[in-house]
Design a protein around this motif. Structure first.
Motif, PDB file in Angstrom:
ATOM      1  N   THR A   1      18.065 -14.793  -5.678  1.00  0.00           N
ATOM      2  CA  THR A   1      17.618 -13.417  -5.812  1.00  0.00           C
ATOM      3  C   THR A   1      17.587 -12.750  -4.456  1.00  0.00           C
TER       4      THR A   1
ATOM      5  N   GLN B   1      19.887  -9.096 -12.244  1.00  0.00           N
ATOM      6  CA  GLN B   1      18.975  -8.043 -11.798  1.00  0.00           C
ATOM      7  C   GLN B   1      19.541  -7.283 -10.596  1.00  0.00           C
TER       8      GLN B   1
ATOM      9  N   TRP C   1      15.393 -15.223 -10.007  1.00  0.00           N
ATOM     10  CA  TRP C   1      14.195 -14.514 -10.453  1.00  0.00           C
ATOM     11  C   TRP C   1      13.356 -15.203 -11.528  1.00  0.00           C
TER      12      TRP C   1
ATOM     13  N   PRO D   1       9.468  -6.065  -7.394  1.00  0.00           N
ATOM     14  CA  PRO D   1      10.636  -6.955  -7.297  1.00  0.00           C
ATOM     15  C   PRO D   1      11.000  -7.340  -5.870  1.00  0.00           C
TER      16      PRO D   1
ATOM     17  N   ALA E   1      10.861 -11.226  -4.424  1.00  0.00           N
ATOM     18  CA  ALA E   1      11.985 -11.909  -3.789  1.00  0.00           C
ATOM     19  C   ALA E   1      11.588 -12.445  -2.413  1.00  0.00           C
TER      20      ALA E   1
END
Length: 432
Positions: A4, A76, A197, A393, A397
């Motif tokens: 990710t 994503q 993720w 998000p 990460a």
């Protein structure tokens, strides 16, 4: 393995779609698009052949035209890059921690006011409705499936070692040491510790919740309390003491193939993967794997609901809504075509109680997991309210990357926590 990575994006850039969106025709006008124009649908790399077959059923049932596009790699990040570049889609897979972010950018629209939406909301499990609801209280997506992190163990290993099922993290560590000392397992614990993720982040959050950590408070500030620290230190201890494999952070497919080899005793995994590890066609330990409540002070876990979102600029609202309801609810013939298939073939739990009570689904599920334990675990499960923050998000990460370094011994607990707290503050300023 794809990892990710969410590139830093200012609030202005993320929200720049708002100005352009305001100048577009109203959605009611877009609904006049010619029915012959294909609907566009993007999805992530899970059972793409089955998805294509499902789309085929929709085409026939609705006399429709749909183009399904598989996004390979990190869905994503790739999807967000495409959307940032101006690409539009009618329907797309979406994770709960992207719903608020993508809605803020006007890449997706809410579903309020559409035919039957209130009945759908009333039928959803409360934890799923919470996951799929936008910060403004409106429904942002229909459910793909509801999942939770579960704790599984190899019953044969425990019998050989004369051990019971550990119900605390301390007991888990002690059991792992005995299993290794007795030569029953060289790496008793396994898990999804990669940076993709649904791996280390979900594993850590489920463990934090199981120990009673709040993680984030109502002001969206990180709460690095004793439970939070304990879980981090437990993960590092598992790695430092050789109770996990050296390659645990790079194992493919969330560590499930490795666990299916029979090498390990314990694992935290997505609940549907219990079907895989108990399948004799792909697992050497089929029939030996049992599920128990999460170890920890309160045995809670993380639950999530993945979904289908409608693009902000669909070629036709009614047609796209038909596709969403076919995929994430009942079709016009009253059948849960897609959802029931996901349950029976892949073990994905449904956000609808009606599907979970279906005799065929119940009969299949009880073959590979203890349903009473599953029901108890879901009652204790928590969704991540913090996921509705559009900056989350990027923090997530960053957290996984730094947590991996921490687990390897590259920094202290205090150093990691200082970095995580500072990152929250930094991202809030970026997006304010």
């Amino acid at each position: 393995m794809a990892t990710t990575f969410v590139s830093p994006m200012s609030r202005r850039r993320l929200l720049q779609g708002a100005a352009g969106f305001a100048a577009l025709p109203m959605l009611t006008k877009l609904a006049n698009a010619a029915p012959a124009q294909a609907l566009s649908f993007i999805g992530w790399p899970f059972a793409p052949q089955a998805v294509e077959e499902n789309v085929g059923v929709f085409r026939k049932l609705y006399d429709e035209n749909v183009n399904y596009e598989l996004i390979t790699g990190d869905y994503q990040a790739v999807a967000e890059t495409k959307l940032t570049g101006g690409q539009t889609y009618d329907m797309m897979y979406i994770s709960e921690f992207r719903i608020a972010r993508w809605h803020a950018a006007n890449w997706i629209r809410d579903l309020e006011g559409l035919e039957g939406v209130e009945d759908i909301k009333a039928a959803l499990l409360p934890v799923s409705l919470e996951s799929l609801t936008l910060p403004n209280g409106k429904l942002g997506a229909l459910p793909y499936y509801v999942g939770h992190y579960c704790f599984v163990y190899n019953e044969e290993h425990l019998q050989k070692a004369g051990l019971g099922v550990p119900d605390s993290w301390e007991a888990l560590i002690d059991a792992c040491r005995k299993l290794k000392k007795d030569g029953i397992s060289d790496a008793p614990y396994n898990g999804a510790w990669g940076r993709n993720w649904p791996e280390l982040s979900w594993s850590l959050f489920s463990s934090w919740y199981s120990e009673g950590a709040q993680v984030f408070d109502e002001k969206e500030e990180l709460v690095p309390d004793a439970a939070f620290r304990k879980v981090l230190e437990t993960y590092r201890m598992l790695y430092k003491d050789g109770l996990v494999t050296a390659d645990i952070m790079t194992q493919p497919n969330e560590g499930v193939p490795s666990y299916s080899s029979g090498r390990h005793t314990f694992q935290l995994m997505h609940d549907y993967n219990q079907k895989v590890v108990n399948d004799p066609k792909v697992s050497k330990v089929a029939g030996k794997i049992r599920n128990a409540l999460m170890p920890g002070a309160n045995h809670a876990t993380l639950a999530w609901t993945e979904g289908y979102a409608m693009g902000a600029q669909p070629v036709d609202v009614e047609r796209t809504w038909n596709l969403l309801r076919f995929s994430g609810g009942k079709a016009k013939d009253g059948e849960y075509h897609v959802i029931k298939r996901w349950a029976l073939e892949f073990g994905l739990s449904s956000a609808y109680s009606e599907v979970m009570a279906d005799p065929e689904v119940v009969e299949d599920f009880k073959k590979w997991r203890d349903l009473d334990t599953t029901r108890k675990q879901l009652q204790l499960a928590k969704s991540r309210k913090i996921a509705k923050s559009i900056w989350f998000p990027e923090w997530d990460a960053f957290m996984m990357q730094r947590a991996q370094e921490y687990i390897r011994g590259g920094l202290s607990t205090d150093q990691l926590i200082d970095e995580l707290v500072a990152k929250v503050s930094e991202l809030k300023k970026v997006y304010q």
